[in-house]
Design a protein around this motif. Structure first.
Motif, PDB file in Angstrom:
ATOM      1  N   ALA A 121       0.848  -1.170   0.010  1.00 17.66           N
ATOM      2  CA  ALA A 121       0.015   0.112   0.043  1.00 17.66           C
ATOM      3  C   ALA A 121       0.756   1.198   0.115  1.00 17.66           C
ATOM      4  O   ALA A 121       0.648   2.245  -0.608  1.00 17.66           O
ATOM      5  CB  ALA A 121      -0.794   0.095   1.163  1.00 17.66           C
ATOM      6  N   LYS A 155       0.355   4.093  -2.504  1.00 15.57           N
ATOM      7  CA  LYS A 155      -0.001   5.623  -2.317  1.00 15.57           C
ATOM      8  C   LYS A 155       0.994   6.457  -2.807  1.00 15.57           C
ATOM      9  O   LYS A 155       0.606   7.567  -3.143  1.00 15.57           O
ATOM     10  CB  LYS A 155      -0.109   5.377  -0.610  1.00 15.57           C
ATOM     11  N   ARG A 212      -6.539   4.497  -8.249  1.00 11.76           N
ATOM     12  CA  ARG A 212      -7.039   4.712  -6.626  1.00 11.76           C
ATOM     13  C   ARG A 212      -8.160   3.711  -6.564  1.00 11.76           C
ATOM     14  O   ARG A 212      -8.143   2.999  -5.630  1.00 11.76           O
ATOM     15  CB  ARG A 212      -7.613   6.214  -6.636  1.00 11.76           C
ATOM     16  N   ASP A 213      -9.030   3.364  -7.449  1.00  9.29           N
ATOM     17  CA  ASP A 213     -10.100   2.436  -6.992  1.00  9.29           C
ATOM     18  C   ASP A 213      -9.436   1.074  -7.151  1.00  9.29           C
ATOM     19  O   ASP A 213      -9.773   0.410  -6.137  1.00  9.29           O
ATOM     20  CB  ASP A 213     -11.003   2.453  -8.475  1.00  9.29           C
ATOM     21  N   LYS A 229      -7.831   0.966  -3.722  1.00 12.82           N
ATOM     22  CA  LYS A 229      -8.817   0.608  -2.817  1.00 12.82           C
ATOM     23  C   LYS A 229      -9.555  -0.545  -2.518  1.00 12.82           C
ATOM     24  O   LYS A 229      -9.730  -1.114  -1.445  1.00 12.82           O
ATOM     25  CB  LYS A 229     -10.082   1.809  -2.728  1.00 12.82           C
ATOM     26  N   LYS A 230      -9.575  -1.328  -3.607  1.00  4.99           N
ATOM     27  CA  LYS A 230     -10.204  -2.700  -3.551  1.00  4.99           C
ATOM     28  C   LYS A 230      -9.257  -3.667  -2.799  1.00  4.99           C
ATOM     29  O   LYS A 230      -9.711  -4.575  -2.476  1.00  4.99           O
ATOM     30  CB  LYS A 230     -10.505  -3.206  -5.168  1.00  4.99           C
ATOM     31  N   SER A 266      -7.254  -2.987  -0.131  1.00  5.52           N
ATOM     32  CA  SER A 266      -6.991  -2.638   0.912  1.00  5.52           C
ATOM     33  C   SER A 266      -6.970  -3.829   1.978  1.00  5.52           C
ATOM     34  O   SER A 266      -6.199  -3.631   2.761  1.00  5.52           O
ATOM     35  CB  SER A 266      -7.854  -1.503   1.492  1.00  5.52           C
TER      36      SER A 266
END
Length: 199
Positions: free
Chosen positions: A11, A15, A58-59, A62-63, A65
């Motif tokens: 991550a 990020k 980004r999507d 997030k999926k 995470s």
């Protein structure tokens, strides 16, 4: 068993890229009005594509995470390809529409600031996470965090020096960001390995 704390290294990587994407899009959008009128529509379309690529990145992030390490490794390969496409599109945009040195410098500064912010956030979080380990198992982790902080300081000096010079070509600025990004990746991976050994 790999703990969730080991997953955050993937991550961290994602990020950092996403923060740079955000900074790039913000910078290019802020200068869009300065693009020559005859190519402005074309520039707006490229900016829309860049926003879409950033949003997709980004999507996907997030999926992932809550995903396990194997899933992150697989997704990281996709995100690396997406990142490469984004960089290529930015390069094309800058070469076509953002030829003013001030525009390039502003974009570089925002990207560099985003990258350095990611370094500081990761180093701070790793330092905090290291405190959760017994002192006899923390040596490698503390060394990795210390190395990451030192690398971040060196990266900051290098990027600041380039930013102050003000006359570097876009390719030289991007080469510097790539170099410091690679150093971030090495430091992040070293910290990941140190945490795995201590677990």
């Amino acid at each position: 068993m790999v703990t969730q704390s080991n997953i955050h290294f993937f991550a961290n990587w994602a990020k950092e890229r996403l923060d740079e994407m955000d900074a790039t899009v913000i910078s290019l959008e802020s200068k869009a009005a300065e693009v020559q009128a005859d190519v402005r529509d074309k520039a707006k379309k490229v900016l829309a594509d860049l926003r879409s690529q950033r949003d997709d990145f980004r999507d996907t992030m997030k999926k992932q995470s809550e995903a396990n390490e194997a899933a992150w490794i697989q997704t990281k390969a996709k995100l690396e390809a997406d990142w490469g496409l984004f960089e290529a599109e930015v390069k094309k945009y800058v070469e076509s529409f953002g030829k003013q040195i001030e525009h390039q410098q502003a974009t570089f500064k925002l990207q560099a600031d985003a990258q350095l912010k990611a370094w500081r956030e990761v180093a701070e979080k790793l330092g905090s996470d290291a405190k959760k380990f017994a002192s006899e198992r923390r040596g490698d982790i503390d060394a990795a965090v210390k190395r990451m902080n030192a690398d971040a300081i060196e990266a900051e000096k290098k990027l600041e020096k380039l930013n102050q010079a003000g006359t570097q070509s876009w390719s030289a600025l991007m080469a510097a960001l790539t170099e410091t990004r690679t150093a971030f990746d090495r430091a992040n991976e070293a910290a990941r390995e140190a945490f795995k050994r201590a677990a």
